[in-house]
Design a protein around this motif. Sequence first.
Motif, short mmCIF file in Angstrom:
data_model
loop_
_atom_site.label_atom_id
_atom_site.label_comp_id
_atom_site.label_asym_id
_atom_site.label_seq_id
_atom_site.Cartn_x
_atom_site.Cartn_y
_atom_site.Cartn_z
N THR A 149 5.53 -52.98 -51.43
CA THR A 149 4.99 -51.63 -51.49
C THR A 149 5.93 -50.65 -50.81
O THR A 149 6.49 -50.95 -49.77
CB THR A 149 3.66 -51.57 -50.72
OG1 THR A 149 2.98 -52.79 -50.90
CG2 THR A 149 2.79 -50.44 -51.20
N VAL B 70 5.91 -47.00 -49.02
CA VAL B 70 4.98 -46.02 -48.48
C VAL B 70 5.75 -44.73 -48.20
O VAL B 70 6.97 -44.69 -48.22
CB VAL B 70 4.30 -46.52 -47.19
CG1 VAL B 70 3.46 -47.72 -47.49
CG2 VAL B 70 5.29 -46.84 -46.13
N PRO C 28 -2.37 -52.89 -56.11
CA PRO C 28 -3.73 -52.90 -55.57
C PRO C 28 -4.03 -51.72 -54.66
O PRO C 28 -5.16 -51.46 -54.31
CB PRO C 28 -3.80 -54.21 -54.79
CG PRO C 28 -2.43 -54.72 -54.71
CD PRO C 28 -1.58 -54.03 -55.68
N PHE C 29 -2.99 -50.99 -54.23
CA PHE C 29 -3.17 -49.88 -53.31
C PHE C 29 -3.19 -48.54 -54.03
O PHE C 29 -2.96 -47.51 -53.43
CB PHE C 29 -2.05 -49.89 -52.27
CG PHE C 29 -2.00 -51.18 -51.54
CD1 PHE C 29 -1.08 -52.15 -51.87
CD2 PHE C 29 -2.91 -51.45 -50.53
CE1 PHE C 29 -1.05 -53.36 -51.21
CE2 PHE C 29 -2.89 -52.65 -49.87
CZ PHE C 29 -1.96 -53.61 -50.21
N TYR C 30 -3.48 -48.54 -55.30
CA TYR C 30 -3.43 -47.29 -56.06
C TYR C 30 -4.54 -46.34 -55.65
O TYR C 30 -4.31 -45.16 -55.45
CB TYR C 30 -3.51 -47.60 -57.55
CG TYR C 30 -3.31 -46.41 -58.43
CD1 TYR C 30 -4.40 -45.71 -58.94
CD2 TYR C 30 -2.04 -45.97 -58.73
CE1 TYR C 30 -4.20 -44.60 -59.73
CE2 TYR C 30 -1.84 -44.87 -59.52
CZ TYR C 30 -2.93 -44.19 -60.03
OH TYR C 30 -2.75 -43.09 -60.80
N TYR C 31 -5.78 -46.90 -55.55
CA TYR C 31 -6.92 -46.03 -55.26
C TYR C 31 -7.16 -45.99 -53.77
O TYR C 31 -7.05 -46.98 -53.07
CB TYR C 31 -8.18 -46.56 -55.93
CG TYR C 31 -8.14 -46.39 -57.43
CD1 TYR C 31 -8.12 -47.49 -58.27
CD2 TYR C 31 -8.11 -45.14 -58.00
CE1 TYR C 31 -8.08 -47.34 -59.63
CE2 TYR C 31 -8.07 -44.97 -59.36
CZ TYR C 31 -8.05 -46.07 -60.17
OH TYR C 31 -8.00 -45.92 -61.52
N ASN C 32 -7.55 -44.82 -53.30
CA ASN C 32 -8.08 -44.64 -51.96
C ASN C 32 -7.09 -44.83 -50.82
O ASN C 32 -7.51 -44.90 -49.68
CB ASN C 32 -9.26 -45.58 -51.68
CG ASN C 32 -10.37 -45.39 -52.67
OD1 ASN C 32 -10.58 -44.30 -53.17
ND2 ASN C 32 -11.07 -46.45 -52.98
N SER C 33 -5.79 -44.92 -51.10
CA SER C 33 -4.87 -45.04 -49.98
C SER C 33 -4.17 -43.71 -49.78
O SER C 33 -3.81 -43.04 -50.73
CB SER C 33 -3.85 -46.12 -50.27
OG SER C 33 -2.83 -46.04 -49.33
N TYR C 34 -3.92 -43.36 -48.53
CA TYR C 34 -3.33 -42.05 -48.24
C TYR C 34 -1.84 -42.12 -47.98
O TYR C 34 -1.21 -41.11 -47.71
CB TYR C 34 -4.02 -41.40 -47.02
CG TYR C 34 -4.10 -42.31 -45.82
CD1 TYR C 34 -5.23 -43.08 -45.61
CD2 TYR C 34 -3.07 -42.42 -44.91
CE1 TYR C 34 -5.33 -43.93 -44.53
CE2 TYR C 34 -3.15 -43.27 -43.84
CZ TYR C 34 -4.29 -44.02 -43.65
OH TYR C 34 -4.37 -44.87 -42.59
N HIS C 35 -1.26 -43.31 -48.04
CA HIS C 35 0.12 -43.40 -47.57
C HIS C 35 1.04 -44.14 -48.53
O HIS C 35 2.19 -44.36 -48.21
CB HIS C 35 0.12 -44.09 -46.20
CG HIS C 35 1.29 -43.74 -45.32
ND1 HIS C 35 2.04 -44.70 -44.68
CD2 HIS C 35 1.83 -42.58 -44.97
CE1 HIS C 35 2.98 -44.12 -43.97
NE2 HIS C 35 2.86 -42.83 -44.13
N VAL C 36 0.55 -44.51 -49.71
CA VAL C 36 1.35 -45.36 -50.60
C VAL C 36 1.95 -44.51 -51.72
O VAL C 36 1.28 -43.66 -52.28
CB VAL C 36 0.44 -46.46 -51.19
CG1 VAL C 36 1.07 -47.13 -52.37
CG2 VAL C 36 0.14 -47.48 -50.14
N ARG D 181 2.92 -44.22 -55.38
CA ARG D 181 2.40 -44.97 -56.54
C ARG D 181 3.52 -45.27 -57.53
O ARG D 181 3.64 -44.67 -58.58
CB ARG D 181 1.31 -44.14 -57.25
CG ARG D 181 -0.06 -44.45 -56.72
CD ARG D 181 -0.45 -43.51 -55.64
NE ARG D 181 -1.79 -43.79 -55.15
CZ ARG D 181 -2.21 -43.42 -53.96
NH1 ARG D 181 -1.41 -42.76 -53.15
NH2 ARG D 181 -3.44 -43.66 -53.57
#
Lengths: 375, 152, 178
Positions: free
Chosen positions: C86, C88, C120-128, C130
């Motif tokens: 990932t 970030v 898997p970190f597409y939704y609801n993450s503030y630091h990734v 996309r």
Amino acid sequence: MKEVIHLPVQNVEEEEYHINMGPQHPSTHGVLRLVVSLQGEIVKSLKPHCGYIHRGIEKMCEKDTYPQIIHLTDRMDYFSAHINNHAVCLLVEKALEIEVPDRVKYIRTIIDELTRINSHQLWWCSFGMDLGALTCFFYGLRDREKILDIFEESFGSRLLHSYYTPGGLMMDIHPDFQKNVKAFIKYFRKKIKDYDNLLTGNIIMQERTKGIGILTREDAINYGVTGPSGRASGFACDVRKRHPYGVYDKVEFREILGTKGDTFERYSMRMHEMLESMKIIEQLIDNIPAGDYSAKMKAVLKLPGGEYYQRVETARGELGVYVVSDGNKSPFRIKFRSPNLSNLNVLDHISRGWKIADLVAIGASMDFVIPDIDR
Amino acid sequence: MDNAVLKERILGLVPDAEYQENKQFLTFIIPPAKMHDLAFKLKSESDLAFDYLFCLTGVDMVKFLEVVYHLESTTHRHQLELKVRTEDRVNGAVDTVCDIWRTAEFPEREVFDLLGIRFNNHPDLRRIFLEEGWVGHPLRKDYIDEVNIVEF
Amino acid sequence: MKEADFRDNETLELFKKSGGNILLTTVDAMIDWGRSNSIWPLTFATSCCGIEMMATGASRHDFARFGIEVYRASPRQADVIVVAGTIVNKMAPVLKRLYDQMSDPKYVIAMGACAVSGGPFYYNSYHVVRGVDHVIPVDVYVPGCPPRPEALLYGVMQLQRKIRLESMSSPRQTVELK
């Protein structure tokens, strides 16, 4: 004939020299940035900068249901993926007061121990590689592939399976699981002697690790260093012994404590742990009781309001999961107490006064996995 | 030391601590001003000897912000949970316990970074995971970020 | 990949039919053959996919037989950057800097669901971030979470096919992303 000119010699002041072991560096620990301040080659102090893989997992879990959190905890400390999942499953089962079948407990314990051996094999690879012994990389990964084959047959993927679920397992193990695990143990007992021959007795490795980076027992408790690194300093912190879960109270295994707390002891701790894990698996593998692979669970899991805490022993130390629930199907707040964050805190303290090449050996023996620090 | 004796002991040290019933650990809510002294006594007195702080958490309960400490003694094997609350969401501050348990240093920075609770006398209080110039504290319940978060 | 598929490049056939310079095609073929058979990657692994990349380099799925002989630690000496893991917000400027420091010709393989699109970190993450193509231009995408070593090898072979299409008369354009 040339004249020799003598220049007046002034007082030469030595300044501290900062170097950056940046987020991308060849040792495979992940993205950790260390700003090391040196005097010559001696480390005076170091500051770690984290956050280069901070994905916001704790905030994401506040929108996910409890079975969905399992898929995210897998990716935190990916070497002890099953053990992370085990913590969340135990917490949910304790809160909902569900009794899982014995078969599930036995299988979970066996898979946890296989995961621990897997993690230590990869640690051994990267330890050797950091010290310059590249052969270790190939030996360790070759043996690790055998465990990954067993996992792939039963769970469908090599890494990151999300196999445990609150209430039990996603599906039953493959019929050949027991046979393959027994064959692996027989194979690996022979190979671990090769590991000792290759690296442990090597004079260069011993000179580079004995007496380096000493962590005393009081400091280990004060800094909260758990896992094999803490046990090497004499801190008896094994959660499997102090607060048993699964079937750890029914098996016999030793909790080995060191006395000196130097890099070589941390190394030996992990080698001994691999042998103890194999002993645990041998005691359990023939006695898996028959039964269901999961308890009956409702479709939507809502934990009653309140706070819950669960501790497990991962390959690197004590993982804690703290959940504040307000009665919904997602946690109000979930916090993962990461073992690697405390281990990182102590790196500054133990590497002062050693050379920068020793810093690499100390970092390799503390065994960091950076996504676990950053979550 | 069993929980009943421990409860009497803590209430003896801090009379206005609030005891919470029916929790997994023996839990008290401590006024912020008394926390540092209590922490020092918990570690130094030999019958208490709480030398291992195994978890430091920050929680945003919407009405107030809370810091939760989980303590254990390696010699006597008893465990304790302490909570410190502050209602000030802008400048909320709590005394640090870094000088007592060195393991608290990084978790306190994490609580500051993600929840915005300051710690007085912390040796190096700055953001640990997010960049220096990040605005806001993501783990708060009222954190809105149109740019970065993709809602499901 | 089947041998026939690997050798078959429709665009190459088209180019030959349209009558490119005979002299240059042989030189092109030779240079491309050399380049595609010795791509040396940069050691860059952020998270879990990095382990599968290491497993691909180990003895069971050896990718030294595809030309990836060694990993180079310095970006100045590397040809390809396999972004495994990932990315970030804090890491994105570092990645851009590494990519800029690599010398031409350089290629990028986005390995794993996180590098392709946030995973898997597409939704609801503030630091990734996309998908790593928000930061650097990508040549080959290898999906999976984590992709099997065989999938990464397939991705490397696709990159080799892509390299063989290059020619000196139309040099590879690297896009400058601001």
